[in-house]
Design a protein around this motif. Structure first.
Motif, PDB file in Angstrom:
ATOM      1  N   LYS A 165     -13.357  34.468 -19.217  1.00 42.45           N
ATOM      2  CA  LYS A 165     -12.937  33.648 -18.064  1.00 42.45           C
ATOM      3  C   LYS A 165     -11.480  33.216 -18.191  1.00 42.45           C
ATOM      4  O   LYS A 165     -10.776  33.092 -17.188  1.00 42.45           O
ATOM      5  CB  LYS A 165     -13.826  32.407 -17.948  1.00 42.45           C
ATOM      6  CG  LYS A 165     -15.207  32.673 -17.422  1.00 42.45           C
ATOM      7  CD  LYS A 165     -16.021  31.385 -17.429  1.00 42.45           C
ATOM      8  CE  LYS A 165     -17.469  31.640 -17.103  1.00 42.45           C
ATOM      9  NZ  LYS A 165     -18.280  30.420 -17.214  1.00 42.45           N
ATOM     10  N   LYS A 166     -11.012  32.992 -19.419  1.00 43.18           N
ATOM     11  CA  LYS A 166      -9.625  32.580 -19.652  1.00 43.18           C
ATOM     12  C   LYS A 166      -8.638  33.666 -19.256  1.00 43.18           C
ATOM     13  O   LYS A 166      -7.463  33.383 -19.026  1.00 43.18           O
ATOM     14  CB  LYS A 166      -9.421  32.230 -21.121  1.00 43.18           C
ATOM     15  CG  LYS A 166     -10.182  31.018 -21.590  1.00 43.18           C
ATOM     16  CD  LYS A 166     -10.022  30.830 -23.095  1.00 43.18           C
ATOM     17  CE  LYS A 166     -10.968  29.761 -23.617  1.00 43.18           C
ATOM     18  NZ  LYS A 166     -10.932  29.699 -25.093  1.00 43.18           N
ATOM     19  N   LEU A 167      -9.093  34.907 -19.183  1.00 39.79           N
ATOM     20  CA  LEU A 167      -8.217  36.034 -18.862  1.00 39.79           C
ATOM     21  C   LEU A 167      -8.144  36.338 -17.368  1.00 39.79           C
ATOM     22  O   LEU A 167      -7.354  37.174 -16.943  1.00 39.79           O
ATOM     23  CB  LEU A 167      -8.695  37.277 -19.615  1.00 39.79           C
ATOM     24  CG  LEU A 167      -8.766  37.146 -21.142  1.00 39.79           C
ATOM     25  CD1 LEU A 167      -9.381  38.399 -21.756  1.00 39.79           C
ATOM     26  CD2 LEU A 167      -7.397  36.858 -21.719  1.00 39.79           C
ATOM     27  N   ALA A 168      -8.962  35.661 -16.577  1.00 34.64           N
ATOM     28  CA  ALA A 168      -9.018  35.933 -15.132  1.00 34.64           C
ATOM     29  C   ALA A 168      -7.708  35.538 -14.455  1.00 34.64           C
ATOM     30  O   ALA A 168      -7.141  34.478 -14.734  1.00 34.64           O
ATOM     31  CB  ALA A 168     -10.186  35.181 -14.502  1.00 34.64           C
ATOM     32  N   VAL A 169      -7.252  36.405 -13.570  1.00 36.62           N
ATOM     33  CA  VAL A 169      -6.077  36.111 -12.741  1.00 36.62           C
ATOM     34  C   VAL A 169      -6.593  36.050 -11.311  1.00 36.62           C
ATOM     35  O   VAL A 169      -6.686  37.067 -10.630  1.00 36.62           O
ATOM     36  CB  VAL A 169      -4.987  37.188 -12.899  1.00 36.62           C
ATOM     37  CG1 VAL A 169      -3.777  36.859 -12.028  1.00 36.62           C
ATOM     38  CG2 VAL A 169      -4.580  37.326 -14.358  1.00 36.62           C
ATOM     39  N   LYS A 170      -6.947  34.857 -10.889  1.00 34.54           N
ATOM     40  CA  LYS A 170      -7.608  34.711  -9.591  1.00 34.54           C
ATOM     41  C   LYS A 170      -6.641  34.698  -8.414  1.00 34.54           C
ATOM     42  O   LYS A 170      -7.061  34.826  -7.275  1.00 34.54           O
ATOM     43  CB  LYS A 170      -8.490  33.463  -9.599  1.00 34.54           C
ATOM     44  CG  LYS A 170      -9.635  33.615 -10.594  1.00 34.54           C
ATOM     45  CD  LYS A 170     -10.626  32.521 -10.503  1.00 34.54           C
ATOM     46  CE  LYS A 170     -11.756  32.800 -11.483  1.00 34.54           C
ATOM     47  NZ  LYS A 170     -12.851  31.900 -11.358  1.00 34.54           N
ATOM     48  N   ASP A 171      -5.360  34.570  -8.687  1.00 34.16           N
ATOM     49  CA  ASP A 171      -4.385  34.577  -7.594  1.00 34.16           C
ATOM     50  C   ASP A 171      -3.537  35.848  -7.619  1.00 34.16           C
ATOM     51  O   ASP A 171      -2.400  35.857  -7.176  1.00 34.16           O
ATOM     52  CB  ASP A 171      -3.502  33.333  -7.655  1.00 34.16           C
ATOM     53  CG  ASP A 171      -2.624  33.272  -8.896  1.00 34.16           C
ATOM     54  OD1 ASP A 171      -2.908  33.998  -9.881  1.00 34.16           O
ATOM     55  OD2 ASP A 171      -1.643  32.506  -8.886  1.00 34.16           O
ATOM     56  N   ALA A 172      -4.090  36.935  -8.122  1.00 41.86           N
ATOM     57  CA  ALA A 172      -3.344  38.190  -8.252  1.00 41.86           C
ATOM     58  C   ALA A 172      -2.800  38.676  -6.909  1.00 41.86           C
ATOM     59  O   ALA A 172      -1.647  39.113  -6.833  1.00 41.86           O
ATOM     60  CB  ALA A 172      -4.222  39.264  -8.887  1.00 41.86           C
ATOM     61  N   ALA A 173      -3.600  38.588  -5.857  1.00 39.64           N
ATOM     62  CA  ALA A 173      -3.139  39.057  -4.536  1.00 39.64           C
ATOM     63  C   ALA A 173      -1.917  38.261  -4.076  1.00 39.64           C
ATOM     64  O   ALA A 173      -0.955  38.832  -3.552  1.00 39.64           O
ATOM     65  CB  ALA A 173      -4.263  38.960  -3.514  1.00 39.64           C
ATOM     66  N   ASP A 174      -1.951  36.956  -4.282  1.00 38.67           N
ATOM     67  CA  ASP A 174      -0.809  36.120  -3.908  1.00 38.67           C
ATOM     68  C   ASP A 174       0.426  36.484  -4.729  1.00 38.67           C
ATOM     69  O   ASP A 174       1.542  36.550  -4.193  1.00 38.67           O
ATOM     70  CB  ASP A 174      -1.138  34.637  -4.105  1.00 38.67           C
ATOM     71  CG  ASP A 174      -2.178  34.128  -3.122  1.00 38.67           C
ATOM     72  OD1 ASP A 174      -2.338  34.744  -2.045  1.00 38.67           O
ATOM     73  OD2 ASP A 174      -2.841  33.119  -3.445  1.00 38.67           O
ATOM     74  N   ARG A 175       0.248  36.722  -6.003  1.00 37.60           N
ATOM     75  CA  ARG A 175       1.375  37.092  -6.868  1.00 37.60           C
ATOM     76  C   ARG A 175       1.990  38.417  -6.434  1.00 37.60           C
ATOM     77  O   ARG A 175       3.216  38.559  -6.387  1.00 37.60           O
ATOM     78  CB  ARG A 175       0.918  37.206  -8.323  1.00 37.60           C
ATOM     79  CG  ARG A 175       0.559  35.882  -8.962  1.00 37.60           C
ATOM     80  CD  ARG A 175       0.173  36.113 -10.406  1.00 37.60           C
ATOM     81  NE  ARG A 175      -0.304  34.919 -11.053  1.00 37.60           N
ATOM     82  CZ  ARG A 175      -0.547  34.835 -12.350  1.00 37.60           C
ATOM     83  NH1 ARG A 175      -0.379  35.885 -13.125  1.00 37.60           N
ATOM     84  NH2 ARG A 175      -0.976  33.711 -12.869  1.00 37.60           N
ATOM     85  N   ILE A 176       1.133  39.386  -6.128  1.00 41.13           N
ATOM     86  CA  ILE A 176       1.626  40.696  -5.689  1.00 41.13           C
ATOM     87  C   ILE A 176       2.362  40.571  -4.365  1.00 41.13           C
ATOM     88  O   ILE A 176       3.443  41.140  -4.173  1.00 41.13           O
ATOM     89  CB  ILE A 176       0.466  41.713  -5.595  1.00 41.13           C
ATOM     90  CG1 ILE A 176      -0.067  42.018  -7.003  1.00 41.13           C
ATOM     91  CG2 ILE A 176       0.898  42.994  -4.887  1.00 41.13           C
ATOM     92  CD1 ILE A 176      -1.379  42.772  -7.026  1.00 41.13           C
ATOM     93  N   ALA A 177       1.790  39.811  -3.438  1.00 42.11           N
ATOM     94  CA  ALA A 177       2.435  39.617  -2.136  1.00 42.11           C
ATOM     95  C   ALA A 177       3.795  38.939  -2.302  1.00 42.11           C
ATOM     96  O   ALA A 177       4.774  39.326  -1.648  1.00 42.11           O
ATOM     97  CB  ALA A 177       1.531  38.784  -1.224  1.00 42.11           C
ATOM     98  N   GLU A 178       3.875  37.970  -3.171  1.00 41.76           N
ATOM     99  CA  GLU A 178       5.131  37.255  -3.411  1.00 41.76           C
ATOM    100  C   GLU A 178       6.205  38.211  -3.943  1.00 41.76           C
ATOM    101  O   GLU A 178       7.352  38.196  -3.498  1.00 41.76           O
ATOM    102  CB  GLU A 178       4.894  36.108  -4.392  1.00 41.76           C
ATOM    103  CG  GLU A 178       6.094  35.204  -4.564  1.00 41.76           C
ATOM    104  CD  GLU A 178       5.756  34.012  -5.460  1.00 41.76           C
ATOM    105  OE1 GLU A 178       6.572  33.745  -6.374  1.00 41.76           O
ATOM    106  OE2 GLU A 178       4.713  33.375  -5.258  1.00 41.76           O
ATOM    107  N   ILE A 179       5.824  39.058  -4.871  1.00 41.30           N
ATOM    108  CA  ILE A 179       6.766  40.043  -5.428  1.00 41.30           C
ATOM    109  C   ILE A 179       7.185  41.032  -4.351  1.00 41.30           C
ATOM    110  O   ILE A 179       8.379  41.337  -4.203  1.00 41.30           O
ATOM    111  CB  ILE A 179       6.146  40.781  -6.629  1.00 41.30           C
ATOM    112  CG1 ILE A 179       5.982  39.804  -7.806  1.00 41.30           C
ATOM    113  CG2 ILE A 179       6.980  41.988  -7.037  1.00 41.30           C
ATOM    114  CD1 ILE A 179       5.140  40.337  -8.941  1.00 41.30           C
TER     115      ILE A 179
END
Length: 185
Positions: A165-179
């Motif tokens: 659970k500590k490895l989960a990146v739950k905001d990955a879509a937001d991060r990709i969109a920001e980039i």
């Protein structure tokens, strides 16, 4: 009419039924070698090693009620929710999902991939004590033993679950969109 997975999920919520195992793209090794139930198994619509007829043949041969084999599961969220332990390949998308799901996992990396990347993905989680690994070539001999050992050790299940659970990146879509948006400015 509720699907089998929906019924399993609902039963899990209200009872203390036996542990449920979800296997993903694991060439029927678990089904043929383990009389543990309930098992939900999926191999994907295009799997060359597995189809619905083969699944039915193997589950009939094992003779254990409670094994449900699918070529495709539409409601993966419910399958994940119903599962206590997940056995999976180690592709990047699978690992990303499994980190968010947070269940104890056993990874069986495919050897039919470039540069052995699934093994490297799996080893990364193992190094963080977030997953167990069984090499594909050893699966027919070791997978069931590793699974049964994990099922009997609730402390290890909890540790694996907490660590993944500590490895989960739950905001990955937001991060990709920001980039992506940053690139077009």
């Amino acid at each position: 009419k509720l699907s089998t997975i929906n019924r399993l999920y609902n039963e899990r919520k209200k009872t203390d039924m036996k542990k449920t195992i979800l296997t993903l793209a694991i060439s029927c090794t678990l089904l043929s070698a383990c009389a543990y139930k309930p098992i939900i198994d999926t191999a994907g619509k295009s799997s060359a090693n597995f189809n619905k007829d083969q699944a039915k043949e193997i589950t009939n041969k094992v003779g254990v009620a409670g094994i449900q084999a699918y070529t495709f599961i539409k409601d993966m969220d419910l399958a994940y929710a119903a599962a206590d332990v997940i056995v999976s390949r180690a592709g990047a998308i699978a690992i990303s999902e499994l980190c968010c799901v947070g269940k104890p996992i056993i990874l069986v990396p495919s050897t039919n991939v470039s540069e052995n990347h699934q093994y490297k993905n799996a080893q990364s989680l193992v190094n963080k004590n977030a997953a167990l690994l069984v090499k594909d070539r050893d699966a027919s001999r070791k997978l069931v033993l590793v699974l049964l050992e994990l099922l009997s050790d609730s402390s290890k299940q909890e540790k694996l679950s907490n660590n993944i659970k500590k490895l989960a990146v739950k905001d990955a879509a937001d991060r990709i969109a920001e980039i992506a948006l940053g690139l077009i400015k």
